[in-house]
Design a protein around this motif. Structure first.
Motif: not given
Length: 92
Positions: A14-20, A22-26, A29-35, A57-59
């Motif tokens: 998880a930590e590596n994904a967030m660093r690698r 950019p904008g992963l949280v966004d 968020r965009m995927a959640a809006v579309l779903l 987890k976000f969803f």
């Protein structure tokens, strides 16, 4: 050994994904809006490549009425998902 079965790589996934990514949280968020445009309040969502469960987890936090099925080829990553997501989720 695949990084998806290496305990050290899995622990820092998880930590590596967030660093690698950019904008992963966004992206989440965009995927959640579309779903949400086509998923009813008590809908069921299939997450292919559920891995460590970051998106799931976000969803789940955003839409507590949704139910999830998460699949991933890595049993080790599904173990991370099970420990991270406190939501009724089926994994395979």
């Amino acid at each position: 050994m695949s990084s998806f079965s290496d305990p050290k790589a899995i622990a820092g996934y998880a930590e590596n994904a967030m660093r690698r990514v950019p904008g992963l949280v966004d992206v989440h968020r965009m995927a959640a809006v579309l779903l949400a445009e086509s998923t009813p309040p008590e809908g069921r969502v299939l997450v292919v490549g559920a891995g460590g469960g970051m998106e799931l987890k976000f969803f789940a936090e955003s839409f507590p009425g949704w139910h999830f099925d998460g699949v991933d080829p890595s049993a080790e990553m599904l173990g991370v998902l099970k420990s991270e997501v406190q939501h009724p989720t089926r994994v395979a």
